[in-house]
Design a protein around this motif. Structure first.
Motif, PDB file in Angstrom:
ATOM      1  N   SER A 182      67.297 -30.913 -27.352  1.00  0.00           N
ATOM      2  CA  SER A 182      65.986 -30.932 -26.687  1.00  0.00           C
ATOM      3  C   SER A 182      65.548 -29.553 -26.215  1.00  0.00           C
ATOM      4  CB  SER A 182      66.010 -31.901 -25.499  1.00  0.00           C
ATOM      5  OG  SER A 182      66.966 -31.487 -24.554  1.00  0.00           O
ATOM      6  N   ASN A 183      66.463 -28.563 -26.239  1.00  0.00           N
ATOM      7  CA  ASN A 183      66.122 -27.189 -25.857  1.00  0.00           C
ATOM      8  C   ASN A 183      65.697 -26.340 -27.053  1.00  0.00           C
ATOM      9  OD1 ASN A 183      67.047 -27.810 -23.180  1.00  0.00           O
ATOM     10  ND2 ASN A 183      69.141 -27.507 -23.915  1.00  0.00           N
ATOM     11  N   GLY A 184      65.695 -26.946 -28.233  1.00  0.00           N
ATOM     12  CA  GLY A 184      65.328 -26.206 -29.439  1.00  0.00           C
ATOM     13  C   GLY A 184      66.468 -25.475 -30.099  1.00  0.00           C
ATOM     14  N   VAL A 185      67.694 -25.614 -29.559  1.00  0.00           N
ATOM     15  CA  VAL A 185      68.871 -25.022 -30.210  1.00  0.00           C
ATOM     16  C   VAL A 185      69.106 -25.748 -31.529  1.00  0.00           C
ATOM     17  CG1 VAL A 185      71.374 -24.723 -30.053  1.00  0.00           C
ATOM     18  CG2 VAL A 185      69.925 -24.226 -28.083  1.00  0.00           C
ATOM     19  N   LYS A 186      69.342 -24.983 -32.585  1.00  0.00           N
ATOM     20  CA  LYS A 186      69.526 -25.549 -33.915  1.00  0.00           C
ATOM     21  C   LYS A 186      70.850 -25.083 -34.509  1.00  0.00           C
ATOM     22  CE  LYS A 186      64.700 -26.122 -35.470  1.00  0.00           C
ATOM     23  NZ  LYS A 186      64.017 -25.937 -34.190  1.00  0.00           N
ATOM     24  N   VAL A 187      71.558 -26.024 -35.115  1.00  0.00           N
ATOM     25  CA  VAL A 187      72.805 -25.717 -35.811  1.00  0.00           C
ATOM     26  C   VAL A 187      72.725 -26.326 -37.201  1.00  0.00           C
ATOM     27  CG1 VAL A 187      75.314 -25.957 -35.823  1.00  0.00           C
ATOM     28  CG2 VAL A 187      74.098 -25.795 -33.646  1.00  0.00           C
ATOM     29  N   SER A 188      73.035 -25.533 -38.225  1.00  0.00           N
ATOM     30  CA  SER A 188      73.102 -26.050 -39.594  1.00  0.00           C
ATOM     31  C   SER A 188      74.546 -26.030 -40.072  1.00  0.00           C
ATOM     32  CB  SER A 188      72.222 -25.232 -40.534  1.00  0.00           C
ATOM     33  OG  SER A 188      70.858 -25.407 -40.221  1.00  0.00           O
TER      34      SER A 188
ATOM     35  N   ASN B  69      75.066 -30.683 -27.980  1.00  0.00           N
ATOM     36  CA  ASN B  69      74.520 -31.437 -26.850  1.00  0.00           C
ATOM     37  C   ASN B  69      73.433 -30.635 -26.134  1.00  0.00           C
ATOM     38  OD1 ASN B  69      75.802 -29.626 -25.053  1.00  0.00           O
ATOM     39  ND2 ASN B  69      77.589 -30.945 -24.804  1.00  0.00           N
ATOM     40  N   ASN B  70      72.878 -31.244 -25.093  1.00  0.00           N
ATOM     41  CA  ASN B  70      71.762 -30.606 -24.380  1.00  0.00           C
ATOM     42  C   ASN B  70      72.218 -29.577 -23.354  1.00  0.00           C
ATOM     43  OD1 ASN B  70      69.554 -31.701 -25.692  1.00  0.00           O
ATOM     44  ND2 ASN B  70      69.536 -33.558 -24.431  1.00  0.00           N
ATOM     45  N   GLN B  71      73.513 -29.365 -23.239  1.00  0.00           N
ATOM     46  CA  GLN B  71      74.037 -28.267 -22.424  1.00  0.00           C
ATOM     47  C   GLN B  71      74.200 -26.999 -23.269  1.00  0.00           C
ATOM     48  OE1 GLN B  71      75.678 -31.596 -22.104  1.00  0.00           O
ATOM     49  NE2 GLN B  71      73.941 -31.710 -20.677  1.00  0.00           N
ATOM     50  N   ASN B  72      73.612 -27.032 -24.456  1.00  0.00           N
ATOM     51  CA  ASN B  72      73.714 -25.907 -25.413  1.00  0.00           C
ATOM     52  C   ASN B  72      75.168 -25.597 -25.745  1.00  0.00           C
ATOM     53  OD1 ASN B  72      70.953 -25.895 -25.271  1.00  0.00           O
ATOM     54  ND2 ASN B  72      70.767 -23.890 -24.279  1.00  0.00           N
ATOM     55  N   GLN B  73      75.932 -26.682 -25.872  1.00  0.00           N
ATOM     56  CA  GLN B  73      77.327 -26.567 -26.298  1.00  0.00           C
ATOM     57  C   GLN B  73      77.462 -27.088 -27.727  1.00  0.00           C
ATOM     58  OE1 GLN B  73      79.195 -29.068 -23.338  1.00  0.00           O
ATOM     59  NE2 GLN B  73      79.793 -27.312 -22.087  1.00  0.00           N
ATOM     60  N   LEU B  74      78.168 -26.329 -28.554  1.00  0.00           N
ATOM     61  CA  LEU B  74      78.603 -26.814 -29.851  1.00  0.00           C
ATOM     62  C   LEU B  74      80.088 -27.132 -29.724  1.00  0.00           C
ATOM     63  CD1 LEU B  74      78.102 -27.405 -32.848  1.00  0.00           C
ATOM     64  CD2 LEU B  74      78.702 -25.020 -33.325  1.00  0.00           C
ATOM     65  N   ILE B  75      80.412 -28.412 -29.866  1.00  0.00           N
ATOM     66  CA  ILE B  75      81.786 -28.879 -29.681  1.00  0.00           C
ATOM     67  C   ILE B  75      82.416 -29.103 -31.046  1.00  0.00           C
ATOM     68  CG2 ILE B  75      83.235 -30.685 -28.673  1.00  0.00           C
ATOM     69  CD1 ILE B  75      80.874 -31.215 -26.713  1.00  0.00           C
TER      70      ILE B  75
ATOM     71  N   MET C  21      66.125 -35.502 -23.586  1.00  0.00           N
ATOM     72  CA  MET C  21      67.338 -36.048 -24.222  1.00  0.00           C
ATOM     73  C   MET C  21      67.170 -36.184 -25.733  1.00  0.00           C
ATOM     74  SD  MET C  21      70.035 -36.733 -22.401  1.00  0.00           S
ATOM     75  CE  MET C  21      70.889 -38.101 -23.160  1.00  0.00           C
ATOM     76  N   LYS C  22      66.051 -35.713 -26.264  1.00  0.00           N
ATOM     77  CA  LYS C  22      65.773 -35.959 -27.673  1.00  0.00           C
ATOM     78  C   LYS C  22      66.628 -35.073 -28.566  1.00  0.00           C
ATOM     79  CE  LYS C  22      62.019 -36.271 -31.000  1.00  0.00           C
ATOM     80  NZ  LYS C  22      60.634 -35.905 -31.302  1.00  0.00           N
ATOM     81  N   TYR C  23      67.325 -35.727 -29.482  1.00  0.00           N
ATOM     82  CA  TYR C  23      68.078 -35.020 -30.512  1.00  0.00           C
ATOM     83  C   TYR C  23      67.490 -35.376 -31.870  1.00  0.00           C
ATOM     84  CZ  TYR C  23      71.754 -34.595 -26.926  1.00  0.00           C
ATOM     85  OH  TYR C  23      72.462 -34.324 -25.792  1.00  0.00           O
TER      86      TYR C  23
END
Length: 355
Positions: A26-32, A157-163, A1-3
């Motif tokens: 927490s999956n390592g997905v990164k958004v700038s 979020n941790n579902q690899n969704q960018l909302i 759950m770590k962000y």
């Protein structure tokens, strides 16, 4: 759950501080994200082997976005897409919007939301990590009436969704049509053509355009046309066909009908699959339309991240929005916003892999 979230100075524009925020799940997905133009600057997601690659076109520094002519990664407003003629009637009063050569208002005008400095605020909660960006567009800006306060909230979020959540209020009746103008290439931002990407649109109608590239006004069945993506189809399979609509727009640059009326329902509007990396992108939206643009005006002169060039058709835009030219088409879902009302919309970009 770590962000996690980091904030760094990215320069100044007209005396205002520009920041860049990096969001990580927490999956390592990164958004700038930067508060100049509310732009998504990078978005790294895994392929089928777990390799992380940046899948949006963009620039390495602020100057790239200042100079950009292609709305790369930015928020487009007050009014995304085109309004024919540029004159609009709002509650009995005619307003002249700024227009381009050709006589139409385009993507918010001469200096749209994509060139504005937004007020940023970061957050982390149990639902994700993100940035809230706010911009107040003054009465008369680009010809639009009313002081319009707009916020865009980006949440990873941790579902690899960018909302992407839009919210806006006004003190006078005005028009609004907002979109996020990211250019996706699921093989990597510098991987070249997107014509091998498989596109699926579970949508039965699209909006043909006239010579001004605004909708004629008909909701036209896609069946039997190159605009039929009911089944997954390579973007390049029919893009060069001898079809008047494709020739006029140099490819796909059209809106599809997600809904015929406004509603808060989140619907699947598009699915994209890249066959080498096996990356997938699902787009869900509350908006009534999705505008598909295949990067038909990109060219090798654009210097993007890591000194990459972004040639013709190297990025795919999935612009959730109201229909173009809605102010001139009373049968289209309305883009009118009155005092006391709130404009709200949500779009979810959901990333995955399909082995």
């Amino acid at each position: 759950m770590k962000y996690t979230i980091s904030q760094n100075n990215w320069g100044e524009f007209n005396g205002q501080q520009i920041f860049i925020y990096q969001l990580t799940n927490s999956n390592g997905v990164k958004v700038s994200v930067t508060n100049f133009g509310a732009a998504i600057q990078s978005l790294s997601v895994p392929d089928h082997a777990g390799n992380m690659v940046d899948v949006v076109l963009g620039y390495d520094d602020l100057q790239g976005y200042i100079d950009d002519q292609f709305y790369i990664g930015t928020v487009v407003g007050r009014f995304a897409n085109r309004i024919a003629g540029g004159k609009v009637l709002i509650n009995g009063t005619t307003h002249q919007l700024t227009v381009k050569d050709g006589g139409f208002h385009h993507h918010g005008g001469k200096v749209g939301f994509n060139k504005k400095v937004w007020k940023p605020q970061s957050f982390t909660n149990e639902d994700g990590v993100g940035v809230i960006l706010e911009y107040m567009s003054e009465d008369g800006e680009e010809g639009f009436p009313g002081n319009l306060t707009t916020t865009v909230t980006y949440t990873l979020n941790n579902q690899n969704q960018l909302i992407v959540d839009f919210d806006a209020v006004t003190d006078q009746s005005t028009l609004i049509n907002l979109t996020q103008h990211a250019y996706f290439n699921l093989a990597g931002h510098n991987a070249g053509s997107i014509l091998d990407h498989q596109l699926q649109l579970p949508l039965t109608n699209y909006l043909p355009v006239n010579a001004m590239q605004v909708p004629e006004g008909t909701l036209t069945p896609v069946s039997g046309t190159p605009f039929d993506f009911i089944e997954p189809t390579a973007i390049g399979e029919r893009i060069n066909e001898d079809n008047a609509q494709l020739i006029l727009s140099r490819g796909y640059d059209h809106s599809w009908v997600v809904k015929k009326q406004d509603s808060d329902e989140l619907k699947l509007a598009a699915t994209v699959f890249e066959p080498i990396s096996k990356r997938t992108l699902n787009v869900f939206t509350t908006e009534p339309g999705i505008h598909i643009y295949t990067g038909n005006f990109l060219d090798e002169t654009i210097t993007g991240k890591q000194k990459s060039s972004y040639p013709f058709r190297s990025g795919l835009c999935l612009e959730t929005q109201h229909y173009p030219d809605a102010p001139n088409k009373p049968h289209f879902p309305s883009t009118l916003l009155n005092p006391g009302e709130r404009f709200k919309s949500r779009t979810v970009f959901e990333f995955g892999v399909n082995d």
